[in-house]
Design an enzyme around this catalytic site. Structure first.
Site, PDB file in Angstrom:
ATOM      1  CD  GLU A 234       5.575  -2.306  -1.852  1.00 30.19           C
ATOM      2  OE1 GLU A 234       6.616  -2.957  -1.927  1.00 30.19           O
ATOM      3  OE2 GLU A 234       4.453  -2.773  -2.093  1.00 30.19           O
TER       4      GLU A 234
ATOM      5  NE  ARG B 295      -6.291  -3.202  -7.440  1.00 30.09           N
ATOM      6  CZ  ARG B 295      -5.233  -2.973  -6.658  1.00 30.09           C
ATOM      7  NH1 ARG B 295      -5.277  -3.227  -5.380  1.00 30.09           N
ATOM      8  NH2 ARG B 295      -4.121  -2.510  -7.148  1.00 30.09           N
TER       9      ARG B 295
ATOM     10  CE  LYS C 156       2.500   0.940  -6.282  1.00 31.42           C
ATOM     11  NZ  LYS C 156       2.910   1.141  -4.912  1.00 31.42           N
TER      12      LYS C 156
HETATM   13  P1  ATP Z   1      -0.098  -1.675  -7.283  1.00 30.83           P
HETATM   14  O1  ATP Z   1      -0.404  -3.116  -7.470  1.00 30.83           O
HETATM   15  O2  ATP Z   1      -0.530  -0.829  -8.402  1.00 30.83           O
HETATM   16  O3  ATP Z   1       1.307  -1.428  -6.866  1.00 30.83           O
HETATM   17  P2  ATP Z   1      -0.760  -1.515  -4.581  1.00 30.83           P
HETATM   18  O4  ATP Z   1      -2.077  -1.698  -3.925  1.00 30.83           O
HETATM   19  O5  ATP Z   1       0.266  -2.530  -4.365  1.00 30.83           O
HETATM   20  O6  ATP Z   1      -1.021  -1.243  -6.096  1.00 30.83           O
HETATM   21  P3  ATP Z   1       0.185   0.484  -2.829  1.00 30.83           P
HETATM   22  O7  ATP Z   1       1.285   1.435  -3.018  1.00 30.83           O
HETATM   23  O8  ATP Z   1       0.352  -0.591  -1.832  1.00 30.83           O
HETATM   24  O9  ATP Z   1      -0.133  -0.126  -4.238  1.00 30.83           O
HETATM   25  O10 ATP Z   1      -1.179   1.242  -2.609  1.00 30.83           O
HETATM   26  C1  ATP Z   1      -1.370   2.371  -1.808  1.00 30.83           C
HETATM   27  C2  ATP Z   1      -2.849   2.536  -1.571  1.00 30.83           C
HETATM   28  O11 ATP Z   1      -3.518   2.738  -2.807  1.00 30.83           O
HETATM   29  C3  ATP Z   1      -3.448   1.295  -0.947  1.00 30.83           C
HETATM   30  O12 ATP Z   1      -4.325   1.687   0.085  1.00 30.83           O
HETATM   31  C4  ATP Z   1      -4.178   0.646  -2.074  1.00 30.83           C
HETATM   32  O13 ATP Z   1      -5.251  -0.099  -1.608  1.00 30.83           O
HETATM   33  C5  ATP Z   1      -4.591   1.838  -2.937  1.00 30.83           C
HETATM   34  N1  ATP Z   1      -4.746   1.448  -4.343  1.00 30.83           N
HETATM   35  C6  ATP Z   1      -3.847   0.826  -5.114  1.00 30.83           C
HETATM   36  N2  ATP Z   1      -4.350   0.560  -6.332  1.00 30.83           N
HETATM   37  C7  ATP Z   1      -5.614   1.032  -6.334  1.00 30.83           C
HETATM   38  C8  ATP Z   1      -6.671   1.055  -7.302  1.00 30.83           C
HETATM   39  N3  ATP Z   1      -6.526   0.536  -8.518  1.00 30.83           N
HETATM   40  N4  ATP Z   1      -7.837   1.629  -6.944  1.00 30.83           N
HETATM   41  C9  ATP Z   1      -8.004   2.168  -5.719  1.00 30.83           C
HETATM   42  N5  ATP Z   1      -7.058   2.172  -4.766  1.00 30.83           N
HETATM   43  C10 ATP Z   1      -5.870   1.611  -5.059  1.00 30.83           C
HETATM   44 MG    MG Z   2       1.476  -3.017  -2.842  1.00 32.07          MG
END
Ligand code: ATP
Ligand code: MG
Length: 570
Positions: free
Chosen positions: A30, A269, A279
């Protein structure tokens, strides 16, 4: 091929029973912030799986939320994925590419009685949804005629209805033990312009609805995501199966949909000690000025790690070592340090830098005389050759390599003691010079002319070897040392009444005005060195100038991870 894991096992099985003809994955960030090392893990998994099975991996921006997404983030994400060493080629997509398709499917679901417009607001949506232990209640609009829902949905799309007045829900099961299945929202009104579609849309699909559709239209075989989506999988499958069912009973979508439906697979994760991995929290640190920016070397963003001096291969190695698991855990940050240290140890140039200079005058060294000594660039890899360093009457050593009143077993310099200057001579301390305040400003020493190169004919032993820099040609450099940004091992597990912000260490960046070998006068961003006895350093990509080179400490020399592992083996 790298070792197997449960994701690869699923894939092998799916290829074996012909569920899919080939492997197609995607990384779906995202664009609401910069990527962090957790994302790096996900990138490595998705791209390497595609590579190993001769498949393809797409980069898909999940831009379903118009409010939070910015072009700056899209650009930084592309830069980071490329830097990590992966290439999506032509396959760059956006969830917003599929708004038309999502809308078309939504109308079909409404007509088929599988979705309806609801007017519940705010808290009452939650009340109707029930709790984990009690079932939900049907919305008063759940059984309204499809034609009515369709008419309102079209009005929503045309801007005739205000934000919050209506939303589209999937009609699934208000009594489901899985809260995600209790008639989840799939479309809502947001009268905001979008970074790609502008003002074309004022209704936006929810992630849980748009994601399976995006996966399907792109021909994704394996939709790999993190564990928090496990409970969403039934909804993911519901969306796909309901649309497929409509197609089986005669509906022909305006775009050709691939034959096979994608399969969602979840993994744990990544969490790291002493840092935050989200993020949203990282953005808070940046916006509140706790760090230098998204690329601050203390935060685990990919751009921060890059600026600190990590290499793409060290991050890939880290991702490989932590592997994939089905249960959440927190990885010791020492493992990350271990990966970069292992790599740099092999081929990085050694050099001497004095972080806290204390001047020494060698009284029996002739004024103006200079000696040129030869020293190895990397004692661990002699192929890297040697360089010349000059020795003279005045040199710098580290202030904490001298003690006026040393404790027992202190092997460095003190009045009367003899030490070796690395690769140069033996010196003995004769006199301590102080200013009016009593601070030590200089030492007077004598050297042994017989000890050139660091050994004497009588093989006299000295216990201490100090690094040093020649005052005459020393270069002024700035050196930044980092501690963990958080003082708490797990900043997410905070005591009640506290915020994780209360544990930001204000002194986590220590800046030193240092003296270095002439070699460091001409460096460029991302050049890496080992500073003898201090660790591995990288030229800062933002603040370093020709007049004043700036170095970030990537990691110290002490390897507590390797030791721990050795200890484990018994
Ligand atoms: P954040 O909360 O840090 O924004 P998110 O999951 O909302 O993380 P996205 O941009 O939606 O962030 O994530 C893109 C991809 O990265 C998704 O497939 C997500 O599952 C993966 N991802 C995000 N954080 C992690 C993590 N800590 N470890 C492994 N994969 C991750
Ligand atoms: Mg997200």
């Amino acid at each position: 091929m790298t070792p197997s894991n449960f994701i690869k096992d699923f894939i092998v099985e799916d290829l074996g029973n012909k569920r899919y003809g080939s492997v197609h994955t995607r990384f779906p960030p995202e664009p609401n912030g910069y990527l962090h090392i957790g994302h790096a893990k996900s990138i490595c998994i998705n791209f390497s799986i595609a590579r190993q099975f001769n498949g393809v991996c797409n980069l898909r921006f999940d831009d379903t939320n118009p409010a939070k997404e910015e072009v700056e983030y899209v650009d930084s994400i592309k830069e980071d994925v490329k830097w990590l060493g992966f290439d999506w080629g032509e396959n760059e997509f956006y969830a917003s590419d599929y708004y038309g398709l999502c809308y078309e499917f939504a109308e079909q679901l409404i007509v088929a009685g599988k979705a309806y417009i609801c007017h519940l607001k705010g808290d009452s949506v939650g009340e109707y949804r029930g709790t984990l232990t009690s079932p939900g209640k049907a919305s008063p609009w759940r059984d309204r005629p499809a034609s009515e829902s369709l008419e309102i949905f079209r009005k929503m799309r045309n801007g005739e209805i205000e934000e919050g007045e209506a939303f589209l829900r999937a009609k699934i099961d208000m009594a489901s033990p899985n809260m995600n299945m209790r008639d989840p929202a799939i479309y809502r009104i947001k009268k905001e312009s979008h970074h790609r579609t502008g003002n074309e849309w004022i209704i936006y699909p929810m992630y849980d609805y748009a994601h399976p559709i995006g996966d399907w239209i792109e021909g994704i075989s394996h939709s790999i995501c993190t564990l928090e989506f496990e409970d969403h999988r039934p909804l993911y499958e519901w969306v796909l199966n309901e649309i497929k069912a409509l197609m089986n009973s005669g509906y022909v979508p305006s775009q050709k949909m691939p034959e096979a439906l994608p399969r969602q697979i979840e993994f744990a994760r990544l969490n790291l000690t002493y840092t935050v991995m989200s993020k949203r929290l990282l953005r808070e640190l940046v916006e509140n000025g706790h760090v230098l920016g998204w690329d601050d070397p203390r935060i685990p963003t990919i751009s921060g790690l890059r600026r600190r001096g990590y290499t793409p291969s060290s991050l890939r190695e880290f991702a490989e070592r932590i592997g994939v698991a089905k249960t959440d855990s927190t990885v010791d940050i020492q493992l990350l340090y271990f990966c970069i240290r292992e790599e740099l140890n092999k081929d990085v140039q050694r050099t001497m830098v004095i972080l806290d200079p204390l001047k020494i005058v060698i009284t029996n060294w002739e004024e103006g005389k200079e000696d040129i000594l030869e020293t190895e660039n990397n004692p661990g890899n002699l192929e890297q050759g040697t360089r010349q360093i000059t020795f003279g009457r005045e040199i710098y050593i580290e202030r904490d390599d001298f003690m006026e009143e040393p404790p027992k077993k202190y092997f460095r310099l003190f009045p009367g003691s003899e030490v070796r200057l690395k690769g140069a001579y033996y010196i003995t301390c004769k006199e301590v010079i102080k200013n009016e305040k009593g601070d030590i400003t200089e030492l007077r020493c004598v050297y042994d002319p017989e000890s050139r190169g660091g050994e004497t004919p009588d093989a006299r032993k000295v216990r201490g070897t100090l690094h040093w820099v020649n005052c005459k040609n020393a270069v002024d450099v700035e050196v930044r040392l980092f501690e963990n940004l958080f003082t708490l091992e797990n900043p997410m597990a905070i005591p009640e009444g506290k915020s994780y912000m209360d544990y930001v260490d204000k002194n986590s960046m220590l800046v030193k005005q240092a003296k270095a070998e002439p070699l460091l006068a001409s460096v460029k961003p991302y050049d890496r060195f080992q500073f003898v006895r201090h660790g591995y350093f990288c030229v800062d990509s933002k603040d370093s100038t020709a007049e004043k080179p700036v170095f970030n400490r990537i990691v110290g020399l002490k390897d507590s991870w390797g030791k721990m592992q050795a200890g484990d083996k018994g």
